[in-house]
Write an enzyme that holds these catalytic residues in place. Structure first.
Site, short mmCIF file in Angstrom:
data_model
loop_
_atom_site.label_atom_id
_atom_site.label_comp_id
_atom_site.label_asym_id
_atom_site.label_seq_id
_atom_site.Cartn_x
_atom_site.Cartn_y
_atom_site.Cartn_z
N TYR A 1 14.39 -1.17 -14.43
CA TYR A 1 13.00 -1.53 -14.18
C TYR A 1 12.06 -0.71 -15.07
O TYR A 1 11.18 -1.26 -15.74
CB TYR A 1 12.63 -1.32 -12.69
N GLU B 1 4.80 5.35 -14.25
CA GLU B 1 5.93 4.62 -13.66
C GLU B 1 6.79 5.54 -12.78
O GLU B 1 7.23 5.15 -11.71
CB GLU B 1 6.80 3.97 -14.75
N ASP C 1 10.55 -5.64 -9.88
CA ASP C 1 10.60 -4.78 -8.69
C ASP C 1 10.42 -5.68 -7.47
O ASP C 1 10.41 -6.91 -7.60
CB ASP C 1 9.54 -3.67 -8.76
#
Ligand code: SF4
Length: 297
Positions: A113, A33, A131
């Site tokens: 997020y 991520e 996102d």
């Protein structure tokens, strides 16, 4: 069949095989991520594998120095991310692996997020990381907005409650949406090929050709440019770090001409000094008198 079921069936067939989709390890998911934050999927794949070879666990990464992680991150850009990741590893080793989305969010360097993404992908929590990709697909599908914006997120989140399956592979839904967003529900979507077209509130508008596709739907960030330099400061900072990484040590007054062919000592030396100072503050560089090196800690 529900929209989510159709989406997952499509994903089974056309979803991308990505190395971070083969694991539930929160560490590996976090590495992916953070790497994906400002870098394309194809570029991240190799870096991800190399990074995990060098730093396979929280513990291993927590013991790494700034210089070691900066070397390992070489080529990925936005180098602060390497230090953020290492600092998160140190916090996890000290306090344990978070088990809820809010615990992830409490870690410095993790935003809403990323907290939702790790909770969903590593810990199978029924939550939705939003996102730009997820926003575009779900904003169109559930709200009928052709080009949804960040202001639509609360509504998207609310509408997604009934879209996400209650049981089963709800964590695969965001992954499937990423793939749909990059292959079919792009800026100019191919609704005719979309598995969700019968459920989508925006499909009719696109299929009828009634939507004007903006030339640029993504706002370009306001990056700082010095004088008439062709690139934003970010590019020159990357060059400075590369130089120091490769040479080991560089004298401050020599940096300018080495990173900028049009360097003008009178007009640009202050600018270079400020960037170096900023990088020292960020933990990326170290300076003794006019000798610049990577940090040793
Ligand atoms: S039908 Fe069209 S707008 Fe709707 S989700 Fe599919 S590609 Fe996107």
């Amino acid at each position: 069949m529900t929209g989510a079921a159709k989406l997952l069936r499509w994903y089974d067939r056309y979803g991308r095989d990505l190395p971070w989709r083969e694991t539930r390890d929160p560490y590996r998911i976090l590495v992916s991520e953070i790497m994906l934050q400002q870098t394309q999927v194809d570029r991240v794949k190799d870096f991800y594998k190399r990074w995990l070879k060098q730093f396979p666990t929280w513990k291993k990464l927590s013991l790494a120095t700034n210089a070691q992680v900066i070397h390992a991150w070489a080529g990925l850009g936005y180098n602060r991310r390497a230090l953020v990741l290492r600092d998160i590893a140190r916090a996890v080793v000290a306090d344990g692996v978070p088990t809820t989305e809010s615990e992830w969010l409490a870690l410095k360097g993790i935003g809403p997020y990323t907290a939702a993404a790790i909770s969903a992908f590593a810990q199978k929590k029924r939550t939705l990381p939003i996102d730009t990709n997820i926003r575009r697909v779900l904003g169109r599908l559930l709200l009928g907005k052709t080009f949804p914006t960040i202001d639509d997120d609360p509504q998207i989140r609310h509408a997604a409650e009934s879209f996400l399956p209650q049981r089963g592979h709800h964590e695969d839904v965001p992954q499937a949406i990423f793939d749909l967003a990059t292959s079919i529900c792009t800026k100019n979507p191919d609704c005719a090929s979309c598995p969700l077209r019968d459920h989508c509130k925006a499909a009719k508008l696109f299929l009828a050709g009634r939507v004007k596709i903006p030339k640029r739907s993504v706002k370009v960030g306001n990056e700082h440019h010095h004088r008439n330099k062709p690139f934003p400061d970010r590019i020159y900072r990357g060059r400075i770090l590369k130089l120091v990484r490769e040479w080991g040590q560089v004298r401050l007054p020599t940096i300018g001409p080495l990173v900028d062919p049009n360097f003008d000592r009178k007009l640009d030396q202050q600018w270079i000094n400020k960037m170096v100072e900023r990088m020292i503050k960020d933990g990326l560089l170290c300076r003794k008198k006019d000798l610049v090196t990577l940090p040793t800690r």
